[in-house]
Design a protein around this motif. Structure first.
Motif, PDB file in Angstrom:
ATOM      1  N   GLN A 149       4.957   9.290  -7.268  1.00 59.04           N
ATOM      2  CA  GLN A 149       5.384   9.908  -6.010  1.00 59.04           C
ATOM      3  C   GLN A 149       4.192  10.161  -5.093  1.00 59.04           C
ATOM      4  N   GLN A 150       3.100  10.653  -5.702  1.00 56.76           N
ATOM      5  CA  GLN A 150       1.878  10.911  -4.924  1.00 56.76           C
ATOM      6  C   GLN A 150       1.315   9.614  -4.356  1.00 56.76           C
ATOM      7  N   LEU A 151       1.441   8.537  -5.170  1.00 52.25           N
ATOM      8  CA  LEU A 151       0.954   7.221  -4.737  1.00 52.25           C
ATOM      9  C   LEU A 151       1.697   6.762  -3.484  1.00 52.25           C
ATOM     10  N   TYR A 152       3.066   6.876  -3.555  1.00 52.73           N
ATOM     11  CA  TYR A 152       3.859   6.421  -2.402  1.00 52.73           C
ATOM     12  C   TYR A 152       3.510   7.213  -1.164  1.00 52.73           C
ATOM     13  N   LEU A 153       3.280   8.513  -1.358  1.00 54.17           N
ATOM     14  CA  LEU A 153       2.946   9.384  -0.251  1.00 54.17           C
ATOM     15  C   LEU A 153       1.628   8.961   0.395  1.00 54.17           C
ATOM     16  N   THR A 154       0.650   8.769  -0.453  1.00 54.33           N
ATOM     17  CA  THR A 154      -0.675   8.366   0.024  1.00 54.33           C
ATOM     18  C   THR A 154      -0.593   7.032   0.791  1.00 54.33           C
ATOM     19  N   ILE A 155       0.172   6.082   0.190  1.00 50.80           N
ATOM     20  CA  ILE A 155       0.291   4.760   0.829  1.00 50.80           C
ATOM     21  C   ILE A 155       0.918   4.898   2.208  1.00 50.80           C
ATOM     22  N   ASN A 156       1.992   5.659   2.290  1.00 50.67           N
ATOM     23  CA  ASN A 156       2.652   5.798   3.584  1.00 50.67           C
ATOM     24  C   ASN A 156       1.761   6.474   4.606  1.00 50.67           C
ATOM     25  N   GLN A 157       0.981   7.484   4.125  1.00 46.90           N
ATOM     26  CA  GLN A 157       0.067   8.173   5.035  1.00 46.90           C
ATOM     27  C   GLN A 157      -0.976   7.208   5.607  1.00 46.90           C
ATOM     28  N   ARG A 158      -1.542   6.487   4.687  1.00 42.96           N
ATOM     29  CA  ARG A 158      -2.628   5.570   5.094  1.00 42.96           C
ATOM     30  C   ARG A 158      -2.101   4.451   5.991  1.00 42.96           C
ATOM     31  N   SER A 159      -0.855   3.979   5.677  1.00 43.84           N
ATOM     32  CA  SER A 159      -0.285   2.882   6.477  1.00 43.84           C
ATOM     33  C   SER A 159      -0.176   3.267   7.929  1.00 43.84           C
TER      34      SER A 159
END
Lengths: 456, 226
Positions: free
Chosen positions: A65-75
């Motif tokens: 979940q943290q990974l998806y969050l980070t990815i979306n933030q960075r995107s």
């Protein structure tokens, strides 16, 4: 004809230098390629690697979940960075890429793929590079970058190299044609001038106003050399002329006194020796006269020439010589065109034709099939006279030599003559601007004379 | 024959004078143009031998002057200038013949004798005669002992020149000039061949030979033995 220009030394030099330049450009371009494209690529890969490691750590530490969050933030923040997380069915979970791309792993462990972007109304394709990982029992992620600038620089470099090489090839070819043409033209001016001067017995000079630079120096020096040669030739001509002239007088007196003695001792036995001495003196005087004549023909310009009918001259010579041909059993063939005229001196021309005819008779073979052929004809406004025989002939190597003064061929040493006949012929014909040439008649000799015709 | 000789080179003057005297002529010699011209005005010579280049008055001027004074004495030019143009100039000025130095005595003598004969020329006579040899200039017929001789044009011309100067020596050079218009000596012995052909036609089968070869001098047609 262009090939001729390439033969010039300058042209070859230019071509060789062009090749050398192409080589240098290639070396230079490869270094530039190495220092720009490769460095850029490395830097991109390093950024990809850092992101990749960070995301992997995030997953391992904090879960998906943290990974998806980070990815979306960075995107959101990034334009050149590309992220996607997908499940086992390649369906997108997070990231700024719409779908999982086709995977092709290169030798460095990266995958390369194309993405389409909209830039206003335009859709453009960019090349991207990325790293992927599939977690056990979890999602798979892709971390990459848009590497279009790399491609652009690589293409620009390649184009630049190709353009430069083509430019050098063309400028090399055209440069060598131009330079070759230029030098050849200058050298040809010199060459032609020198050749025509040589053909014209060293008369005339190179006009050094039509050339500049270093060639002018050569022209000036050649002219100076010719002046010097002229002086020397004049000196030697004058000397032989003066000698002949100065010796003629005492010889004349010698001969006259011998003749007086011959008159006095007419009926005595000794008269024989006196007469022999007179004949010898006569021969010497003849040689001196011939030398003086040749010298004067050579130095003179066209005298006041009159129209001379060559047909009449040749016909009357044939008439005069007919009994001699019959006597010597030489068959006479002739083909004389009517009314061929040239500008000239009748006496001198008659003398030169007689000399040639005398030679043909002298060196004819004493067998039944001997013939002498005389042709007079007009072709292309040039009056030609040919004297052909099947006599002894002359070897080709001696063709030019026999016109020199006092030259007698080895095999003719025993026969009468002073070696001045053909020199006289040549001098007379030169005065008439006519050309004489010898040819092999197999067997025998053909003497060819060409006059530029004066009337129609 | 009384001959006026004008020649500036003293040694040439002397040996010509000597030679002419040997051959039985009377010679007045002068070494400059002015004295020579004065002597020519006396009009008492049979032939004048004149050098082209002379001190004070040159040869061409002398000829022009005496011709203007209606003196018709034949003039023989003697000159080292042998070019065709020089000859033409000399002859145009009024000279009758031209001899280039060096010359041979026999040539000189033959020429002045021929010039002298021109004063009462045989060329006006239609029929030339030597012993029983007859040449008719009008009909161009030649007979010997009344028998017609068939001659080629060149043989006729040769015979005519010889007979116009019968009893005199004609040199080879004169024959070349007068018969064949050749102003030089060819290597081939054309004269010998032509003479021997002519001789065959006129002298063969006859007891008396008319055409004689004069050794070292030339040819002559005459009845008397040479």
């Amino acid at each position: 004809m262009f090939l001729n220009y390439f033969r010039a030394l300058t042209a070859k030099t230019v071509l060789i230098f062009s090749l050398f330049f192409i080589f240098i450009i290639i070396v230079l371009s490869l270094s530039v390629y190495e220092f720009t494209y490769k460095v850029m690529k490395k830097e991109n890969n390093r950024v990809i690697d850092i992101e990749y490691e960070y995301l992997v750590k995030t997953y391992l530490k904090y879960g998906p979940q943290q990974l998806y969050l980070t990815i979306n933030q960075r995107s959101k923040n990034q334009n050149t960075a590309i992220y996607i997380a997908a499940d086992e069915y390649n369906d997108k979970i997070a990231g700024n890429l719409n779908s999982w791309p086709e995977q092709k792993i290169d030798k460095d462990g990266y995958i390369n793929f194309e993405i389409s972007r909209t830039l206003g109304a335009e859709i453009i394709t960019h090349i991207c590079r990325a790293k992927t990982i599939e977690f056990k029992n979890g999602p798979k992620i892709l971390v990459g970058r848009d590497v279009q600038p790399e491609i652009l620089i690589s293409n620009a470099l390649t184009n630049l190299i190709i353009f430069t090489i083509i430019f050098i090839i063309f400028s090399g070819i055209f440069g060598s044609i131009f330079l070759g043409r230029y030098t050849l033209a200058k050298v040809n001016i010199l060459n032609n001038a020198i050749q025509s001067i040589t053909d014209n017995d060293l008369n005339g000079r190179i006009n050094n106003k039509i050339i500049n630079n270093e060639y002018k120096q050569i022209a000036t020096n050649v002219n100076r050399m010719l002046e010097r040669i002229d002086e020397l030739v004049d000196n030697s001509k004058n000397i032989s002329g003066n000698i002949a002239h100065d010796l003629k007088k005492p010889l004349t007196k010698l001969k006259s006194n011998l003749e007086l003695a011959a008159l006095k001792y007419k009926n005595k036995n000794n008269a024989k020796y006196i007469n022999q001495a007179i004949t010898e003196a006569d021969n010497l005087i003849k040689i001196f006269n011939a030398l003086l004549d040749i010298a004067s023909f050579e130095s003179e310009k066209k005298q006041d020439f009159k129209t001379v009918n060559l047909t009449l001259i040749i016909n009357s010579l044939i008439e005069i010589y007919k009994p001699i041909f019959e006597e010597k059993k030489i068959e006479l063939r002739f083909n004389i065109e009517k009314n061929l005229e040239v500008l000239g001196n009748k006496i001198l021309l008659t003398q030169s034709f007689t000399n040639i005819l005398d030679n043909a008779i002298k060196y004819s073979k004493a067998d039944k099939n001997s013939f002498i052929e005389i042709n007079l004809f007009n072709s292309n406004n040039i009056v030609n006279i040919e004297f052909k025989d099947n006599g002894e002939g002359i070897e080709e190597k001696d063709f030019n030599r026999v016109f020199d003064r006092f030259v007698r061929l080895e095999k003719h040493r025993q026969t009468e003559g002073n070696g001045l006949g053909l020199s006289m012929v040549k001098a007379i014909l030169k005065l008439h601007e006519a050309q004489i040439s010898l040819h092999n008649n197999n067997p025998g000799l053909m003497v060819k004379i060409n006059f530029i015709k004066t009337n129609q | 024959m009384k001959i006026l000789l004008i020649e500036d080179d003293l040694s040439t003057l002397n040996f010509i004078r000597k030679g002419l005297k040997e051959s039985g002529h009377v010679v007045d010699g002068f070494s400059n143009g002015k004295d020579g011209l004065d002597a020519a005005y006396l009009n008492e010579h049979d032939v004048i031998i004149l050098d082209r280049m002379l001190p004070e008055i040159d040869g061409l001027t002398i000829v022009t002057k005496i011709r203007n004074n209606k003196i018709t004495t034949p003039v023989l030019f003697l000159s080292a200038l042998g070019e065709v143009d020089d000859r033409v100039k000399g002859l145009k000025a009024g000279g009758d013949d031209y001899l280039t130095k060096p010359f041979s005595f026999s040539e000189l003598i033959a020429r002045i004798e021929a010039l002298n004969r021109r004063q009462n020329p045989k060329s006006d006579i239609d029929i030339l005669e030597v012993h029983d040899l007859l040449l008719n200039k009008r009909s161009r017929k030649v007979t010997r002992n009344s028998v017609l001789i068939n001659l080629q044009p060149q043989e006729y011309k040769l015979l005519e020149v010889l007979m116009e100067n019968s009893n005199e020596v004609i040199t080879r050079t004169m024959l070349l000039e007068k018969v064949w218009d050749l102003h030089f000596d060819p290597q081939t012995n054309i004269i010998d061949v032509h003479i021997s052909r002519l001789r065959k036609k006129i002298d063969k089968d006859h007891k008396v030979q008319l055409l004689h070869t004069i050794r070292g001098a030339g040819y002559s047609i005459q009845y008397n033995k040479v």
